[in-house]
Motif scaffolding. Structure first.
Motif, PDB file in Angstrom:
ATOM      1  N   VAL A 136       0.829  -1.208   0.000  1.00  0.00           N
ATOM      2  CA  VAL A 136       0.000   0.000   0.000  1.00  0.00           C
ATOM      3  C   VAL A 136       0.864   1.258   0.000  1.00  0.00           C
ATOM      4  O   VAL A 136       0.387   2.353  -0.321  1.00  0.00           O
ATOM      5  CB  VAL A 136      -0.954   0.029   1.208  1.00  0.00           C
ATOM      6  N   MET A 137       2.137   1.115   0.351  1.00  0.00           N
ATOM      7  CA  MET A 137       3.043   2.258   0.364  1.00  0.00           C
ATOM      8  C   MET A 137       3.555   2.592  -1.038  1.00  0.00           C
ATOM      9  O   MET A 137       4.178   3.630  -1.246  1.00  0.00           O
ATOM     10  CB  MET A 137       4.222   1.971   1.292  1.00  0.00           C
ATOM     11  N   LEU A 138       3.289   1.693  -1.986  1.00  0.00           N
ATOM     12  CA  LEU A 138       3.742   1.915  -3.354  1.00  0.00           C
ATOM     13  C   LEU A 138       2.713   2.727  -4.133  1.00  0.00           C
ATOM     14  O   LEU A 138       1.508   2.534  -3.976  1.00  0.00           O
ATOM     15  CB  LEU A 138       3.977   0.582  -4.075  1.00  0.00           C
ATOM     16  N   SER A 139       3.198   3.631  -4.959  1.00  0.00           N
ATOM     17  CA  SER A 139       2.324   4.382  -5.858  1.00  0.00           C
ATOM     18  C   SER A 139       2.625   3.966  -7.289  1.00  0.00           C
ATOM     19  O   SER A 139       3.789   3.960  -7.710  1.00  0.00           O
ATOM     20  CB  SER A 139       2.536   5.887  -5.690  1.00  0.00           C
ATOM     21  N   TYR A 140       1.560   3.638  -8.027  1.00  0.00           N
ATOM     22  CA  TYR A 140       1.727   3.227  -9.421  1.00  0.00           C
ATOM     23  C   TYR A 140       1.422   4.372 -10.387  1.00  0.00           C
ATOM     24  O   TYR A 140       1.316   4.155 -11.590  1.00  0.00           O
ATOM     25  CB  TYR A 140       0.844   2.024  -9.711  1.00  0.00           C
ATOM     26  N   GLY A 141       1.248   5.570  -9.841  1.00  0.00           N
ATOM     27  CA  GLY A 141       1.135   6.750 -10.691  1.00  0.00           C
ATOM     28  C   GLY A 141      -0.258   7.289 -10.906  1.00  0.00           C
ATOM     29  O   GLY A 141      -0.420   8.440 -11.313  1.00  0.00           O
ATOM     30  N   ASP A 142      -1.291   6.478 -10.654  1.00  0.00           N
ATOM     31  CA  ASP A 142      -2.660   6.958 -10.827  1.00  0.00           C
ATOM     32  C   ASP A 142      -3.575   6.101  -9.943  1.00  0.00           C
ATOM     33  O   ASP A 142      -3.224   4.981  -9.565  1.00  0.00           O
ATOM     34  CB  ASP A 142      -3.091   6.868 -12.293  1.00  0.00           C
ATOM     35  N   PRO A 143      -4.762   6.613  -9.596  1.00  0.00           N
ATOM     36  CA  PRO A 143      -5.629   5.895  -8.649  1.00  0.00           C
ATOM     37  C   PRO A 143      -6.170   4.569  -9.165  1.00  0.00           C
ATOM     38  O   PRO A 143      -6.392   3.649  -8.374  1.00  0.00           O
ATOM     39  CB  PRO A 143      -6.764   6.890  -8.378  1.00  0.00           C
ATOM     40  N   VAL A 144      -6.380   4.444 -10.467  1.00  0.00           N
ATOM     41  CA  VAL A 144      -6.874   3.172 -11.004  1.00  0.00           C
ATOM     42  C   VAL A 144      -5.799   2.096 -10.884  1.00  0.00           C
ATOM     43  O   VAL A 144      -6.059   0.977 -10.431  1.00  0.00           O
ATOM     44  CB  VAL A 144      -7.326   3.328 -12.464  1.00  0.00           C
ATOM     45  N   SER A 145      -4.582   2.421 -11.260  1.00  0.00           N
ATOM     46  CA  SER A 145      -3.485   1.458 -11.139  1.00  0.00           C
ATOM     47  C   SER A 145      -3.243   1.088  -9.689  1.00  0.00           C
ATOM     48  O   SER A 145      -2.967  -0.073  -9.370  1.00  0.00           O
ATOM     49  CB  SER A 145      -2.206   2.030 -11.763  1.00  0.00           C
ATOM     50  N   ASP A 146      -3.338   2.076  -8.785  1.00  0.00           N
ATOM     51  CA  ASP A 146      -3.154   1.794  -7.361  1.00  0.00           C
ATOM     52  C   ASP A 146      -4.188   0.784  -6.875  1.00  0.00           C
ATOM     53  O   ASP A 146      -3.890  -0.057  -6.019  1.00  0.00           O
ATOM     54  CB  ASP A 146      -3.264   3.084  -6.542  1.00  0.00           C
ATOM     55  N   MET A 147      -5.392   0.853  -7.417  1.00  0.00           N
ATOM     56  CA  MET A 147      -6.451  -0.067  -7.001  1.00  0.00           C
ATOM     57  C   MET A 147      -6.231  -1.463  -7.560  1.00  0.00           C
ATOM     58  O   MET A 147      -6.223  -2.459  -6.831  1.00  0.00           O
ATOM     59  CB  MET A 147      -7.814   0.461  -7.449  1.00  0.00           C
ATOM     60  N   VAL A 148      -6.033  -1.555  -8.875  1.00  0.00           N
ATOM     61  CA  VAL A 148      -6.007  -2.878  -9.504  1.00  0.00           C
ATOM     62  C   VAL A 148      -4.696  -3.619  -9.246  1.00  0.00           C
ATOM     63  O   VAL A 148      -4.646  -4.846  -9.362  1.00  0.00           O
ATOM     64  CB  VAL A 148      -6.272  -2.776 -11.017  1.00  0.00           C
ATOM     65  N   LYS A 149      -3.634  -2.891  -8.887  1.00  0.00           N
ATOM     66  CA  LYS A 149      -2.350  -3.548  -8.650  1.00  0.00           C
ATOM     67  C   LYS A 149      -2.088  -3.818  -7.178  1.00  0.00           C
ATOM     68  O   LYS A 149      -1.089  -4.456  -6.829  1.00  0.00           O
ATOM     69  CB  LYS A 149      -1.219  -2.711  -9.247  1.00  0.00           C
ATOM     70  N   HIS A 150      -2.964  -3.329  -6.290  1.00  0.00           N
ATOM     71  CA  HIS A 150      -2.874  -3.706  -4.885  1.00  0.00           C
ATOM     72  C   HIS A 150      -3.179  -5.197  -4.762  1.00  0.00           C
ATOM     73  O   HIS A 150      -3.966  -5.735  -5.527  1.00  0.00           O
ATOM     74  CB  HIS A 150      -3.868  -2.878  -4.069  1.00  0.00           C
ATOM     75  N   ARG A 151      -2.536  -5.841  -3.803  1.00  0.00           N
ATOM     76  CA  ARG A 151      -2.617  -7.299  -3.672  1.00  0.00           C
ATOM     77  C   ARG A 151      -2.119  -7.978  -4.952  1.00  0.00           C
ATOM     78  O   ARG A 151      -2.700  -8.975  -5.400  1.00  0.00           O
ATOM     79  CB  ARG A 151      -4.035  -7.756  -3.344  1.00  0.00           C
ATOM     80  N   GLY A 152      -1.084  -7.419  -5.523  1.00  0.00           N
ATOM     81  CA  GLY A 152      -0.504  -7.987  -6.734  1.00  0.00           C
ATOM     82  C   GLY A 152       0.712  -8.835  -6.430  1.00  0.00           C
ATOM     83  O   GLY A 152       0.601  -9.898  -5.811  1.00  0.00           O
TER      84      GLY A 152
END
Length: 347
Positions: free
Chosen positions: A41-57
């Protein structure tokens, strides 16, 4: 699941695997290992959609955690030698790490257990916070600190109770699935995709979403309902504008298995994940497109929108619905119109 649950699960798993070598320090180490995968959760993937779909990745992938557990065990044994053999230590570390994503897979959010295959596994039989799962583990951990000569057995007892609860959740969701299938049989919605998920903090009251071509049905069903007929409300799905493509829209469609709706709000098109939340409490809403004065749509950088805040006065009403009061429709009514506990009692 929530961090507290993952901590107590990790501690209980560590205590059980450690056996006679269990100690408070082992329980503490297990709690830390149990929460480790959620550091993504401390990682940012650059946008809110990516942060959502890549959490628990990748941090929840069995293909990543297994070799990582070997590395972590080797480092642990090298820097802080223990009474454990390497095989025993690795089993303890691996068990604490792997039970985290496996438990997460029982929730509606989904977990990419087999990353880099990005299809989320979402059994959706427990809510992300469920005291009926967490409290037995917590009580057994407290008891193990009081009776340290029985630590491993008490941790095992807590795991047995919590595991039985997961089994129960699978039985419960199967009962609701059968109700939905029977009710939709012979209707135009028969055979359409169905998503079933528990309402907050329980596995008695379930929220059902049936997705059609241009609309969806939403309803509630409690295991203690005297009348098993589900009162569905029909709502529009909306549609993505033709002629424009959005990687973010496709990412959300894949992540949600298509359970999302499109809604125009002023000059923006908002996409909502239908699986998570209830009523107007929909936490994952994104503005993905905007409309100009000529009526033409264009893709915009995704913006996550704030959902309505949960009102405490509605929680008792929800629990009355859990107990089988079918005069209450706390899930499907608009929040502003949803009766409070006092209003419900007067009816």
């Amino acid at each position: 699941m929530d961090s507290v649950t993952q901590m107590v699960l990790g501690a209980a798993v560590a205590g059980f695997v450690a056996g006679r070598k269990c100690s408070p320090k082992i329980l503490l180490a297990g709690a830390a290992l149990g929460t480790l995968p959620d550091l993504d959760v401390m990682l940012s993937y650059g946008d809110p959609v990516s942060d959502m779909v890549k959490h628990r990745g990748f941090s929840h992938s069995l293909f990543v955690l297994l070799p990582f557990s070997l590395l972590l065990s080797w480092l642990w044994q090298k820097w802080r030698p223990t009474r454990f053999s390497f095989a025993h230590l690795w089993l303890l570390v691996a068990a604490c790490l792997l039970t985290h994503p496996i438990l997460d897979a029982f929730t509606a959010y989904g977990t990419q257990l087999f990353w880099p295959i990005t299809t989320p596994i979402a059994i959706s039989s427990v809510f992300i916070i469920d005291p009926f799962y967490t409290v037995p583990l917590l009580l057994m951990l407290i008891a193990s600190l009081l009776w340290r000569d029985r630590m491993a057995k008490l941790c095992g007892a807590g795991l047995a109770v919590s595991s039985l609860y997961l089994v129960w959740s699978l039985v419960a969701v199967n009962v609701i699935e059968q109700r939905v299938e029977q009710q939709l049989e012979g209707t135009p919605m028969a055979g359409q995709p169905v998503f079933i998920t528990p309402t907050p903090f329980n596995t008695v009251l379930w929220r059902i979403v049936v997705k059609g071509e241009d609309h969806y049905l939403e309803g509630l069903s409690s295991l203690v309902d005297s009348d098993t007929h589900i009162e569905f409300i029909e709502k529009p799905l909306g549609a993505w504008p033709e002629g424009i493509d959005s990687d973010y829209q496709q990412m959300l469609a894949h992540f949600t298995s298509g359970f999302m709706k499109y809604e125009q709000r002023q000059d923006e098109l908002v996409v909502t994940d239908l699986r998570l939340g209830m009523a107007d409490y929909m936490p994952f809403q994104f503005a993905l497109a905007s409309q100009d004065q000529s009526g033409n749509w264009s893709v915009i950088p995704p913006v996550r929108l704030e959902s309505q805040s949960v009102r405490l006065k509605h929680i008792p009403t929800l629990w009355l619905r859990v107990l089988g009061n079918q005069d209450i429709d706390a899930n499907l009514c608009h929040i502003s119109e949803c009766p409070s506990i006092g209003e419900t009692a007067r009816r």
